[in-house]
Design a protein around this motif. Structure first.
Motif, PDB file in Angstrom:
ATOM      1  N   TYR A 190      17.757 -74.369  28.277  1.00  9.75           N
ATOM      2  CA  TYR A 190      17.048 -75.598  28.073  1.00  9.75           C
ATOM      3  C   TYR A 190      17.745 -76.663  27.720  1.00  9.75           C
ATOM      4  O   TYR A 190      17.247 -77.848  28.211  1.00  9.75           O
ATOM      5  N   HIS A 214       5.567 -81.338  32.297  1.00 10.40           N
ATOM      6  CA  HIS A 214       6.735 -80.525  32.335  1.00 10.40           C
ATOM      7  C   HIS A 214       6.512 -79.499  33.382  1.00 10.40           C
ATOM      8  O   HIS A 214       7.395 -79.182  34.263  1.00 10.40           O
ATOM      9  N   GLU A 215       5.390 -78.708  33.147  1.00 11.94           N
ATOM     10  CA  GLU A 215       5.441 -77.525  34.008  1.00 11.94           C
ATOM     11  C   GLU A 215       4.999 -78.334  35.790  1.00 11.94           C
ATOM     12  O   GLU A 215       5.602 -77.584  36.471  1.00 11.94           O
ATOM     13  N   HIS A 262       8.478 -78.514  37.014  1.00 17.53           N
ATOM     14  CA  HIS A 262       8.890 -76.947  37.655  1.00 17.53           C
ATOM     15  C   HIS A 262       8.338 -76.612  38.747  1.00 17.53           C
ATOM     16  O   HIS A 262       8.982 -76.410  39.913  1.00 17.53           O
ATOM     17  N   SER A 277      11.926 -80.399  34.912  1.00 20.98           N
ATOM     18  CA  SER A 277      10.653 -80.234  34.267  1.00 20.98           C
ATOM     19  C   SER A 277      10.770 -81.644  32.961  1.00 20.98           C
ATOM     20  O   SER A 277       9.844 -82.013  32.601  1.00 20.98           O
ATOM     21  N   GLU A 304      15.070 -76.796  34.544  1.00 23.17           N
ATOM     22  CA  GLU A 304      14.551 -77.404  33.195  1.00 23.17           C
ATOM     23  C   GLU A 304      14.781 -78.772  33.253  1.00 23.17           C
ATOM     24  O   GLU A 304      14.074 -79.614  32.987  1.00 23.17           O
TER      25      GLU A 304
HETATM   26 MG    MG Z   1      10.506 -75.422  31.127  1.00 24.59          MG
END
Ligand code: MG
Length: 503
Positions: free
Chosen positions: A419, A264-265, A268, A297, A294
Motif C-alpha cells: 500500500y 479507489h476501487e 484498481h 487506485s 495500489e
Molecule cells: Mg487498494
C-alpha cells in the motif's frame, strides 16, 4: 505441438480455476448467506488444492524447461518469453509447498473470514485470537517451505511484490518516516484549523449509491465490463478483462467513505480492464505487483479525486444530490474538508499524510509476529502502544484497533507494505505524467479523464505482469521506487493547505 503451446494450455486451466475461485470469494464477501460458510470453505479449499497440484505437477516443470529453451533469445517483452518467466516464478514459489498445506490455508482462512467479521462487530478480539494464531502458524510454515535468502518475511512479500526484499522496504520506509513525522508536526503547529464536520452530515445511502456509480463511470470504469456492489471491506477482483468487480460501502453520516472508496476501487478496476484482452486465460492477466495496483487506485482516489480541480469539477453535482447537507458549502470548503490532516484510527480513512504511518505499524508488527516474537494475547496492547507512538492516539476498542483490517483473517501477510509502495509509485508516475502532459490538472478541472487513462493504459496497464515491478518503474521513470516524489507531492499540496512557509 511445441512445449510452449502445451504449457499455455496447461496454465489456461490454472487461470480458469483461479477465476472460479475468485468468483466464489467475491460472492462470499458480497452476497453469500452466513450459513454457507462451511460449504464455501470446502469448495474454496478444493479449488485451491487443484490449482496447486496443476501448477506444481512434474509435467509443468518439464514443459517449463523445454519452453524456456524454445523461447531462449526471443523478445524479452514478448508474450511468449513473459509467459515462461511468470509461470516459472509461480512454479518455483509453489513447488516446495505441500498441497495439503495450501488446502489447509484456504479452508482455515475461509472460515476465519466469518470469525473476523463477527469478532470485529462484537469488538471481541479473544474470539478471533485462536484463528489469528492458526493463520500465522500456517503462513510461517508456508514461508519455511518456500525458503528465503535474508528474512522469512521475504517469502511472504514476494508473491505480492515480486523481487522486492524486506530490507529494501525497510530502507525506503526509513527515508520516508522522518519526512512524514516532520510534516505532521508542522501541520499540527500551523494553527490552521480545517473544519471537516460537513462530511459527517446526513447523506442518504440510496443517493450515495447513485453518486458512487456516477463517479466511477465518469473517470473511466467501464460498466459494460464490470459492476459495483457492496462489501464490508471494499475490494476489487476480476474474472477476465471483460468482467471486473468493484465494491464499496456506505455510511449515512460519512460521505467520503463511499465516494473516495469507489474512486479507489475504480482505479484498481480500470487497471484490470486495461490489461490486453489477449491476456485472458493466461497468467499475464494481472498487475505488475500489488504496489503497482495500489498506485492506480491511490492515483484516482487522491491525486485526482482529492485534487482541488476535481472537486471544483464534481462538487456542483454533489451539491445537487445532497442539497440539505451541501447547500451552504463551497467547493473550496469541501476540498479542505476532504484533505484534513489528522491522526486517526482507521487506515482506510486516513489522510494522505498519516496513511503511511498506519502501514509502517502493520509492517513492523507482522515481521515480529512472523518471527514468533509476539504473544498473541498481548497483540491488542502492542497495537495500541504502537498507535500511540506513531500517531499519538490510542484506539478505544479493538474493533477500531487491531481488528480493523480484513487481511490477516484471509492469510494475507506481507501485503501491507505494498500500500505504501503504491503511494510512492503513484507519485513517481504523476511527476512523469505532468511532465509529459502539463495540462493534466486543467483537464481534470474540465472533467476530461481520457488522456490520463490512456497514458496509464499505454505505460502501465498494457504490460499486465510481463515485467517485474522494478523493471516497469525503471522503464517508465528511469528510477527505482523512491520516496522523494511522494514527499515533494505532500509538501506542496499540504504546505499550501496548511500555509507552511517554505514547506
Ligand atoms: Mg487498494
Amino acid at each position: 505441438m511445441s512445449a510452449l503451446s502445451k504449457l499455455k494450455e496447461r496454465t489456461a486451466e490454472v487461470s480458469r480455476l483461479n477465476e472460479a475461485a475468485a468468483v466464489l470469494s467475491w460472492d462470499q464477501q458480497t452476497y453469500m448467506p452466513p450459513a454457507a460458510t462451511a460449504a464455501r470453505a470446502e469448495q474454496v479449499a478444493t479449488l485451491s488444492r487443484l490449482i496447486h497440484e496443476r501448477i506444481t505437477a512434474d509435467e509443468t516443470g518439464t514443459l517449463l524447461e523445454k519452453a524456456a529453451q524454445e523461447t531462449a533469445g526471443s523478445d524479452y517483452e514478448g508474450d511468449d518469453a513473459a509467459i515462461v518467466r511468470v509461470v516459472k516464478r509461480e512454479y518455483d514459489r509453489r513447488v516446495k509447498v505441500p498441497a495439503e498445506l495450501i488446502a489447509e490455508e484456504a479452508k482455515t482462512t475461509s472460515l476465519a473470514h466469518e470469525e473476523w467479521v463477527r469478532a470485529r462487530k462484537n469488538d471481541d478480539y479473544k474470539a478471533f485470537q485462536p484463528w489469528l494464531e492458526k493463520i500465522f502458524d500456517i503462513e510461517r510454515r508456508i514461508a519455511e517451505h518456500r525458503g528465503y535468502d535474508e528474512q522469512m518475511y521475504d517469502a511472504l512479500l514476494d508473491p505480492y511484490e515480486p523481487g522486492m526484499k524486506t530490507s529494501a522496504v525497510e530502507r525506503i520506509f526509513e527515508g520516508l518516516r522522518p519526512a512524514l513525522v516532520e510534516l505532521i508536526k508542522a501541520i499540527r503547529e500551523s494553527g490552521v484549523e480545517v473544519d471537516a464536520s460537513l462530511l459527517k452530515r446526513k447523506y442518504p445511502v440510496e443517493r450515495q449509491v447513485e453518486v458512487t456509480n456516477d463517479v466511477a463511470g465518469r473517470i473511466g470504469f467501464d460498466f459494460s465490463r464490470g459492476r459495483q456492489d457492496r462489501a464490508p471491506h471494499p475490494f476489487c477482483t476480476s474474472f477476465a478483462t471483460t468482467d471486473v468487480r468493484i465494491t464499496t460501502r456506505f455510511d449515512e453520516n460519512f460521505l467520503p467513505g463511499s465516494v473516495f472508496a469507489s474512486m479507489h476501487e475504480a482505479g484498481h478496476g480500470m487497471y484490470e480492464q486495461g490489461i490486453p484482452e489477449s491476456f485472458n486465460g493466461t497468467m499475464l492477466r494481472e498487475g505488475a505487483s500489488l504496489g503497482f495496483h495500489e498506485s492506480q487506485s491511490r492515483m484516482w482516489e487522491n491525486w485526482v479525486g482529492r485534487s482541488r480541480e476535481f472537486i471544483e469539477y464534481y462538487f456542483p453535482f454533489l451539491q445537487e444530490k445532497f442539497p440539505e447537507s451541501l447547500g451552504d458549502v463551497t467547493a473550496e470548503q469541501f476540498y479542505l474538508a476532504a484533505n484534513k490532516v489528522q491522526p486517526s484510527l482507521i487506515r482506510v480513512e486516513a489522510d494522505e499524510v498519516t496513511y503511511n504511518l498506519h502501514i509502517m505499524l502493520r509492517f513492523e508488527l507482522e515481521k515480529e509476529m512472523m518471527a514468533g516474537r509476539v504473544n498473541f494475547s498481548h497483540l491488542p496492547d502492542l497495537w495500541n502502544s504502537k498507535m500511540e507512538e506513531y500517531l499519538g492516539i490510542t484506539p478505544p476498542n479493538d474493533a477500531d484497533g487491531v481488528l480493523q483490517d480484513v487481511h490477516w483473517s484471509a492469510g494475507i501477510i506481507g501485503y501491507f507494505p505494498t500500500y505504501a509502495l503504491g503511494n510512492l509509485i503513484a507519485a513517481q508516475l504523476w511527476e512523469k505524467i505532468c511532465g509529459e502532459m502539463p495540462d493534466t490538472y486543467g483537464r481534470i478541472r474540465r472533467g476530461e479523464f481520457t488522456p490520463l487513462l490512456d497514458w496509464l493504459r499505454k505505460n502501465v496497464h498494457s504490460y499486465g505482469c510481463k515485467l517485474l515491478p522494478s523493471e516497469l518503474i525503471q522503464k517508465i521513470t528511469g528510477q527505482q521506487i523512491d520516496s522523494e516524489p511522494y514527499i515533494r507531492y505532500l509538501r506542496s499540496k499540504f504546505g499550501e493547505i496548511y500555509k507552511l512557509n517554505g514547506a
